[in-house]
Design an enzyme around this catalytic site. Structure first.
Site, short mmCIF file in Angstrom:
data_model
loop_
_atom_site.label_atom_id
_atom_site.label_comp_id
_atom_site.label_asym_id
_atom_site.label_seq_id
_atom_site.Cartn_x
_atom_site.Cartn_y
_atom_site.Cartn_z
N CYS A 44 74.82 -97.43 31.98
CA CYS A 44 76.54 -97.27 32.59
C CYS A 44 76.41 -96.48 33.71
CB CYS A 44 77.28 -96.87 31.44
SG CYS A 44 77.53 -97.99 30.16
N ARG B 17 82.24 -104.17 34.98
CA ARG B 17 81.35 -105.33 35.52
C ARG B 17 80.15 -105.18 34.96
NH1 ARG B 17 84.97 -103.42 39.80
NH2 ARG B 17 85.52 -105.04 41.21
N ARG C 228 86.23 -113.14 41.54
CA ARG C 228 85.48 -114.33 41.95
C ARG C 228 85.96 -115.54 41.50
NH1 ARG C 228 80.05 -113.60 44.31
NH2 ARG C 228 80.66 -115.86 44.84
N GLU D 226 81.91 -97.46 38.78
CA GLU D 226 82.26 -98.24 40.10
C GLU D 226 82.66 -97.49 41.26
OE1 GLU D 226 82.08 -101.54 41.95
OE2 GLU D 226 81.54 -101.52 39.99
N ARG E 87 76.11 -112.42 36.64
CA ARG E 87 77.31 -111.54 36.78
C ARG E 87 78.22 -111.81 35.71
NH1 ARG E 87 77.23 -112.71 43.06
NH2 ARG E 87 77.13 -114.65 42.08
N ARG F 240 74.91 -102.36 21.62
CA ARG F 240 74.08 -101.73 20.49
C ARG F 240 74.70 -102.29 19.22
NH1 ARG F 240 70.67 -101.73 23.27
NH2 ARG F 240 70.24 -100.23 24.76
N TYR G 127 83.75 -114.36 34.06
CA TYR G 127 84.91 -113.55 34.51
C TYR G 127 86.08 -113.64 33.19
CZ TYR G 127 82.27 -112.71 38.51
OH TYR G 127 81.25 -112.44 39.30
#
Length: 120
Positions: free
Chosen positions: A74, A89, A115, A77, A6, A62, A107
C-alpha cells in the site's frame, strides 16, 4: 509477457470494513474477468487517498483464498487539488499472454469517472 491490470474503487466513509470489502470486491473481479490465478500475479500495488486511513486496503488480499503469497504493498496517493476523494487504486502486474487492448480494467463506484473510456 507482463501486463498491468488497473482498477479503482471508492468508499463512502473512512471505515475499515468498507475499505477492506470494497478492495476485496475490486481485486477479485479484476482477477476473475481477466482469468488470472494468484500464481500468475507478480505484484499488487494499492494506493489510497489521504482521507482513507482506517485500514490498509491490502488487508483485503489476505482474506482471499489462495492469495497468501501474492506480494502486495500500500501507498499514499499523491494529493492533487479537486481529485476524487476516498479513492483506492490498484495496479496488478501479471504474467499473461493477453494482448494489451484485451486486458479488462475495472472501475467501481465513483471511480468510474476516472477512466470512463475503460469502464464497462
Amino acid at each position: 509477457m507482463i501486463r498491468g491490470i488497473r482498477g479503482a474503487t471508492t468508499v463512502t466513509e473512512n471505515d475499515a470494513n468498507e475499505i477492506v470489502a470494497n478492495t476485496k470486491e475490486l481485486v477479485m473481479e479484476m482477477a476473475e474477468v481477466n482469468k488470472i490465478s494468484p500464481d500468475e500475479i507478480a505484484t499488487v500495488l494499492i494506493s489510497a487517498t489521504a482521507d482513507i486511513n482506517a485500514s490498509f486496503p491490502a488487508k483485503a488480499l489476505r482474506e482471499i483464498n489462495g492469495w497468501k503469497y501474492v506480494p502486495v504493498m500500500c501507498m499514499k496517493e499523491i494529493e492533487v487539488p479537486n481529485s476524487l476523494p476516498k479513492c483506492i487504486r490498484v495496479m496488478m502486474t501479471v504474467n499473461s499472454h493477453t494482448r494489451q487492448e484485451e486486458v479488462q480494467h475495472i472501475y467501481h463506484n465513483q471511480a468510474v469517472q476516472l477512466r470512463p473510456d475503460l469502464s464497462r
